[in-house]
Design an enzyme around this catalytic site. Structure first.
Site, PDB file in Angstrom:
ATOM      1  N   HIS A   1      20.427  69.456  53.176  1.00  0.00           N
ATOM      2  CA  HIS A   1      19.173  69.474  53.928  1.00  0.00           C
ATOM      3  C   HIS A   1      19.422  70.161  55.269  1.00  0.00           C
ATOM      4  CE1 HIS A   1      21.137  65.873  55.708  1.00  0.00           C
ATOM      5  NE2 HIS A   1      20.405  66.131  56.790  1.00  0.00           N
TER       6      HIS A   1
ATOM      7  N   HIS B   1      19.038  69.640  59.261  1.00  0.00           N
ATOM      8  CA  HIS B   1      18.765  68.735  60.374  1.00  0.00           C
ATOM      9  C   HIS B   1      18.340  69.597  61.551  1.00  0.00           C
ATOM     10  CE1 HIS B   1      19.298  65.314  63.137  1.00  0.00           C
ATOM     11  NE2 HIS B   1      19.736  66.237  63.987  1.00  0.00           N
TER      12      HIS B   1
END
Length: 282
Positions: free
Chosen positions: A254, A256
């Site tokens: 992912h 951040h």
């Protein structure tokens, strides 16, 4: 108890055979002995024959065991070492390929050629030239949201984990940014023009980039699998700064993302509200 095969049966001496020969009638017969020259020649011939039949040095076999691996987007040394069963883990992999990777083991780029199972010098492999500073885009995501204010979203799609979400997953006790659930290799864009102040390993953030913007704010992008920029580089709005990944302290791939009032951890502000003030909804 004696160990079988440890000792060879001694050969009967040529001289002994000459002295002990017995005639048919039981009398001892004095047989001629081999001359000193002949005996010496026989002794010299034995090692020569042994030397000619000696096996090739084992290093040849060791060299043939080395393999070459081409880095792809999303790779990191621990993953490569595990997938390819490299003895000694990522530390040995890095040691064998330090000339190719450089001083930071966390920054490997797609296209690098790594030697598995032996150092580049030992196998005769010439270290690959450093990959271009710009990481290739391996996916083709939908265009990132943009606005007339000169800002864009760092990636397409909506964020999941909210800003200031609490829990044991974060050392500070709460989430200092927001997360975008994107696959490894997704192109990550800088939200607006600025100058790169950090590009490298960021501990729990993995590979990160921090950019300073004209209004005094900073944007931070963490857990990247590859970097496309370097410190001091000037960026334009929407320029690719790297590829998303799962480096650092993560449970899956992912992006951040943070907005800060300073370059360092702990100066974060609400990134959703900041982007919304510039016409970007995430």
């Amino acid at each position: 108890m004696p160990i079988s095969g440890k000792h060879r049966r001694p050969k009967s001496s040529t001289i002994a055979r000459g002295v002990a020969a017995v005639g048919a009638g039981g009398a001892v017969i004095a047989l001629p002995l081999l001359g000193a020259t002949g005996a010496h020649a026989a002794e010299q011939a034995a090692p020569a024959a042994h030397s000619a039949a000696a096996p090739a040095a084992p290093v040849v076999k060791k060299q043939s065991e080395a393999r070459t691996y081409s880095v792809v987007a999303g790779d990191y040394l621990a993953k490569i070492a595990s997938d390819n069963k490299v003895e000694g883990g990522w530390e040995k992999l890095y040691q064998d390929n330090r000339e190719v990777i450089g001083g930071n083991p966390s920054l490997i780029r797609p296209g690098m050629k790594l030697t598995l199972g032996g150092s580049a010098a030992a196998t005769g492999t010439t270290p690959a030239a450093p990959a271009p500073s710009k990481a290739p885009v391996t996916t083709k995501p939908a265009p990132a949201q943009s606005s007339s204010s000169g800002y864009v979203a760092p990636v397409s799609g909506k964020h999941t984990t909210n800003y200031r979400a609490s829990g044991a997953n974060w050392s500070s006790g709460s989430h200092t940014g927001i997360d975008f659930p994107v696959f490894t290799g997704t192109s990550v864009k800088v939200i607006t023009s600025g100058t790169v102040v950090t590009a490298g390993w960021g501990g729990a953030y993995g590979n990160e980039v921090v950019v300073k913007h004209a209004d005094g704010h900073y944007s931070q992008y963490g857990h990247l699998s590859a970097l496309s920029v370097s410190v001091g580089q000037t960026l334009s709005t929407g320029q690719q700064i790297g590829l998303s990944g799962a480096t650092g302290n993560v449970t899956g791939p992912h992006l951040h993302f943070e907005v800060r009032t300073g370059p360092a951890y702990g100066s974060d502000i609400d990134p959703v509200a900041f982007l919304a003030s510039h016409g970007i909804s995430v």
